[in-house]
Write an enzyme that holds these catalytic residues in place. Sequence first.
Site, mmCIF file in Angstrom:
data_model
loop_
_atom_site.group_PDB
_atom_site.id
_atom_site.type_symbol
_atom_site.label_atom_id
_atom_site.label_comp_id
_atom_site.label_asym_id
_atom_site.label_seq_id
_atom_site.Cartn_x
_atom_site.Cartn_y
_atom_site.Cartn_z
ATOM 1 N N ASP A 46 0.845 -1.205 0.000
ATOM 2 C CA ASP A 46 0.000 0.000 0.000
ATOM 3 C C ASP A 46 0.879 1.253 0.000
ATOM 4 O O ASP A 46 0.373 2.376 -0.110
ATOM 5 C CB ASP A 46 -1.008 -0.010 1.157
ATOM 6 N N SER A 47 2.206 1.051 0.046
ATOM 7 C CA SER A 47 3.137 2.162 -0.199
ATOM 8 C C SER A 47 2.937 2.690 -1.615
ATOM 9 O O SER A 47 3.455 3.753 -1.962
ATOM 10 C CB SER A 47 4.587 1.725 0.011
ATOM 11 N N ASP A 85 -1.176 -6.025 -0.484
ATOM 12 C CA ASP A 85 -1.463 -5.369 0.793
ATOM 13 C C ASP A 85 -2.952 -5.076 0.908
ATOM 14 O O ASP A 85 -3.576 -4.607 -0.055
ATOM 15 C CB ASP A 85 -0.702 -4.042 0.862
ATOM 16 N N LYS A 114 -1.560 -9.295 2.781
ATOM 17 C CA LYS A 114 -0.889 -8.841 3.999
ATOM 18 C C LYS A 114 -1.766 -7.804 4.694
ATOM 19 O O LYS A 114 -2.371 -6.968 4.024
ATOM 20 C CB LYS A 114 0.473 -8.222 3.654
ATOM 21 N N GLU A 116 -1.904 -5.236 8.451
ATOM 22 C CA GLU A 116 -1.112 -4.669 9.541
ATOM 23 C C GLU A 116 -1.798 -4.850 10.893
ATOM 24 O O GLU A 116 -3.002 -4.584 11.023
ATOM 25 C CB GLU A 116 -0.898 -3.163 9.302
ATOM 26 N N GLU A 180 8.688 -4.162 10.871
ATOM 27 C CA GLU A 180 9.148 -2.877 10.331
ATOM 28 C C GLU A 180 9.603 -1.919 11.439
ATOM 29 O O GLU A 180 8.883 -1.720 12.437
ATOM 30 C CB GLU A 180 8.013 -2.227 9.517
HETATM 31 O O1 KIV Z 1 3.530 -1.144 1.656
HETATM 32 C C1 KIV Z 1 4.709 -1.513 1.748
HETATM 33 O O2 KIV Z 1 5.547 -1.173 0.924
HETATM 34 C C2 KIV Z 1 5.049 -2.364 2.879
HETATM 35 C C3 KIV Z 1 6.425 -2.802 3.102
HETATM 36 C C4 KIV Z 1 7.577 -2.220 2.571
HETATM 37 C C5 KIV Z 1 6.639 -3.726 4.185
HETATM 38 O O3 KIV Z 1 4.204 -2.702 3.620
#
Ligand code: KIV
Length: 261
Positions: A46-47, A85, A114, A116, A180
């Site tokens: 989600d980055s 994510d 994934k 959080e 992280e």
């Molecule tokens: O969204 C992301 O890029 C991440 C990681 C780099 C762990 O969650």
Amino acid sequence: MADKVTAPQIRAMKASGDKIVCLTAYDAYFGALADRAGVDLILVGDSLANVVLGYETTVPVTLQEMVHHVRATRRGVKRALLVADMPFGSYNSSVGQAVDSAVELMKAGAEAVKLEGDYPDAIEAIVKAGIPLMGHIGMTPQSVNNFGGFKVQGRGSAAETVLETAKNIADAGAFSIVVELTPADLAKQISQAISIPTIGIGAGQGCDGQIQVLHDILGFADQTFKHAKRFGEGQALALSAIKDYACEVRAESFPTDENSF
Ligand code: KIV
């Protein structure tokens, strides 16, 4: 590892001691490049929000935006395990919402998801639905407003909570956990305490694998973060190429006869 990477294979790498190489990607081109380089796991993180879409944090990115980029990345990735994510707000309300969101990301082409934080009930339900799940602890960027910034988590007495969360996630059936921005000692302790692989980012050498944001390692980011390393100078390279192109167009030295028909 030459064949298609699966979630059980990633999990088994903890026992074999092979370091797990993970990287983010957000589209078919860079997904294919990371795949060709032999990365084990590619995360459509989600980055995406701040790295590609221009948001300040990961909070605003939507499930539909994630789905769009998972579909694109899927077209480029053949061998690595493709993880999507779950964005902020797509799993936090209820277990049912979490399963529905995970299913949507899988239908878009992900092979695992994934999320959080400490959501053992949601994790259990997602795994029960047949979806491999990766946890994420420590500095969880979707909670940046709670943390008051992107700060190292798990220092001092807070270490116990991070360790407990890791155990909850592992017990709920996750196949791996991203750790992280935590002190290296704590990440090592977590890695020794749980049976699934830990994937560190800013969490030291004691993790079973590492993950980085693609644009950080390629040198496309404006700044160099302490947890990252620029393995190339992508931004300088791209800027110089674009400037050269602009100069040549203005000077009428491009296109030449060679580029013409
Ligand atoms: O969204 C992301 O890029 C991440 C990681 C780099 C762990 O969650």
